[in-house]
Motif scaffolding. Sequence first.
Motif, PDB file in Angstrom:
ATOM      1  N   LYS A 107       8.144  36.169  40.330  1.00  0.00           N
ATOM      2  CA  LYS A 107       7.888  35.475  39.061  1.00  0.00           C
ATOM      3  C   LYS A 107       7.550  34.001  39.323  1.00  0.00           C
ATOM      4  O   LYS A 107       6.607  33.461  38.727  1.00  0.00           O
ATOM      5  CB  LYS A 107       9.114  35.593  38.150  1.00  0.00           C
ATOM      6  N   LEU A 108       8.297  33.366  40.205  1.00  0.00           N
ATOM      7  CA  LEU A 108       8.035  31.954  40.510  1.00  0.00           C
ATOM      8  C   LEU A 108       6.612  31.759  41.044  1.00  0.00           C
ATOM      9  O   LEU A 108       5.900  30.844  40.619  1.00  0.00           O
ATOM     10  CB  LEU A 108       9.030  31.440  41.550  1.00  0.00           C
ATOM     11  N   LEU A 109       6.197  32.627  41.973  1.00  0.00           N
ATOM     12  CA  LEU A 109       4.850  32.508  42.535  1.00  0.00           C
ATOM     13  C   LEU A 109       3.802  32.660  41.429  1.00  0.00           C
ATOM     14  O   LEU A 109       2.795  31.949  41.420  1.00  0.00           O
ATOM     15  CB  LEU A 109       4.634  33.554  43.637  1.00  0.00           C
ATOM     16  N   GLU A 110       4.047  33.594  40.514  1.00  0.00           N
ATOM     17  CA  GLU A 110       3.101  33.803  39.406  1.00  0.00           C
ATOM     18  C   GLU A 110       3.134  32.612  38.430  1.00  0.00           C
ATOM     19  O   GLU A 110       2.101  32.215  37.894  1.00  0.00           O
ATOM     20  CB  GLU A 110       3.419  35.126  38.703  1.00  0.00           C
ATOM     21  N   ASP A 111       4.311  32.018  38.206  1.00  0.00           N
ATOM     22  CA  ASP A 111       4.412  30.838  37.335  1.00  0.00           C
ATOM     23  C   ASP A 111       3.644  29.657  37.936  1.00  0.00           C
ATOM     24  O   ASP A 111       2.947  28.933  37.234  1.00  0.00           O
ATOM     25  CB  ASP A 111       5.879  30.396  37.171  1.00  0.00           C
ATOM     26  N   VAL A 112       3.817  29.452  39.235  1.00  0.00           N
ATOM     27  CA  VAL A 112       3.287  28.252  39.880  1.00  0.00           C
ATOM     28  C   VAL A 112       1.801  28.397  40.198  1.00  0.00           C
ATOM     29  O   VAL A 112       1.020  27.464  39.979  1.00  0.00           O
ATOM     30  CB  VAL A 112       4.098  27.929  41.158  1.00  0.00           C
ATOM     31  N   ALA A 113       1.399  29.541  40.706  1.00  0.00           N
ATOM     32  CA  ALA A 113      -0.005  29.778  41.057  1.00  0.00           C
ATOM     33  C   ALA A 113      -0.393  31.180  40.578  1.00  0.00           C
ATOM     34  O   ALA A 113      -0.351  32.148  41.346  1.00  0.00           O
ATOM     35  CB  ALA A 113      -0.213  29.632  42.567  1.00  0.00           C
ATOM     36  N   PRO A 114      -0.757  31.300  39.294  1.00  0.00           N
ATOM     37  CA  PRO A 114      -1.040  32.616  38.701  1.00  0.00           C
ATOM     38  C   PRO A 114      -2.204  33.331  39.401  1.00  0.00           C
ATOM     39  O   PRO A 114      -3.049  32.687  40.021  1.00  0.00           O
ATOM     40  CB  PRO A 114      -1.420  32.279  37.259  1.00  0.00           C
TER      41      PRO A 114
END
Lengths: 132, 132, 132
Positions: A64-71
Amino acid sequence: MIFTKTIYIETEKKGDIINLTHKIESIVQESKINDGIVHVFAPHATAVFALTELESNLREDIKKLLEDVAPEVGWKHGANAFSHLRSMLLPPDKTLPVRNGRVIRGTWQDLFFIEADTSGRLRKIELTIIGE
Amino acid sequence: MIFTKTIYIETEKKGDIINLTHKIESIVQESKINDGIVHVFAPHATAVFALTELESNLREDIKKLLEDVAPEVGWKHGANAFSHLRSMLLPPDKTLPVRNGRVIRGTWQDLFFIEADTSGRLRKIELTIIGE
Amino acid sequence: MIFTKTIYIETEKKGDIINLTHKIESIVQESKINDGIVHVFAPHATAVFALTELESNLREDIKKLLEDVAPEVGWKHGANAFSHLRSMLLPPDKTLPVRNGRVIRGTWQDLFFIEADTSGRLRKIELTIIGE
């Protein structure tokens, strides 16, 4: 003294997480180096290394963090722009101390590879152990 | 030549920032190593190292940035998920050059520890200085 | 064996990207060190190093990502707060392996400097090559 080793891992799909901790620990023991550092590096522009706990709920949080930061979508550079951006933020380059022939790390600190590209592939990892 | 040293710091509460610059500089001088690198590492899965200016307004900005990028709530992995995610993004692993027995850094570049866990605790830091 | 070298680059304006790959490769060859690591470091609190592909669309994506993660405005610490925050997230500190006298990197993996301050300036870069 310098000890080098190349290893390969194979990811199956996007987002795969592979724990490298035990492999790195056994190569450090093989090196016979007592005190120094171990440098771990993946020569890939869409690869990620991370160093923290690797519990199953936290794996979901990391995704989720990776998708939040760099979708995944919304970039100019083709389909794997997000892969490069994630590899830039969490580069595949990590150094840990070695003491008495063992890697120093926290109880909950695992070093793991994240497949940041759009699909699985064969990945190379270069270890350099420097010490006495 | 390898010189190693373990130090301990104690944080009092979540978000505490501890400047390590002078401690690291004095250990590098103690090592008698002139040219090489110093590797600084905290064996903790909820610890953060950062390297930039440490001015009082910027301290507030750093706390806001951490909350923007990896907020305290909204994760699956218990109460300290954010601590692990921040330690993943800003890992407690930093390497600086050593020249003429001194750490090379910019005028405004301080190396500091950020307590990313939910409360203060005793933290270990491992220094490895490699050089001639 | 330790080989050190200081180089200078000049950026012209905010956001400038300078590819350091070939310069680093030629200094590693000059060092005559076959196996080990090269550490690249900029002693500047508003500088960024990144390691990934450097294609023209991706350059735009990288600028967008930096603005998404640490926007230029909205901070307490003067006009270059964002510069410090970006240098904290993407620090000017990178280590790559050296094998057979050459830097190991992926085909699409370039090491580049990003001017994260508010305008161009003269920037120093310190290289330390450690090995045999």
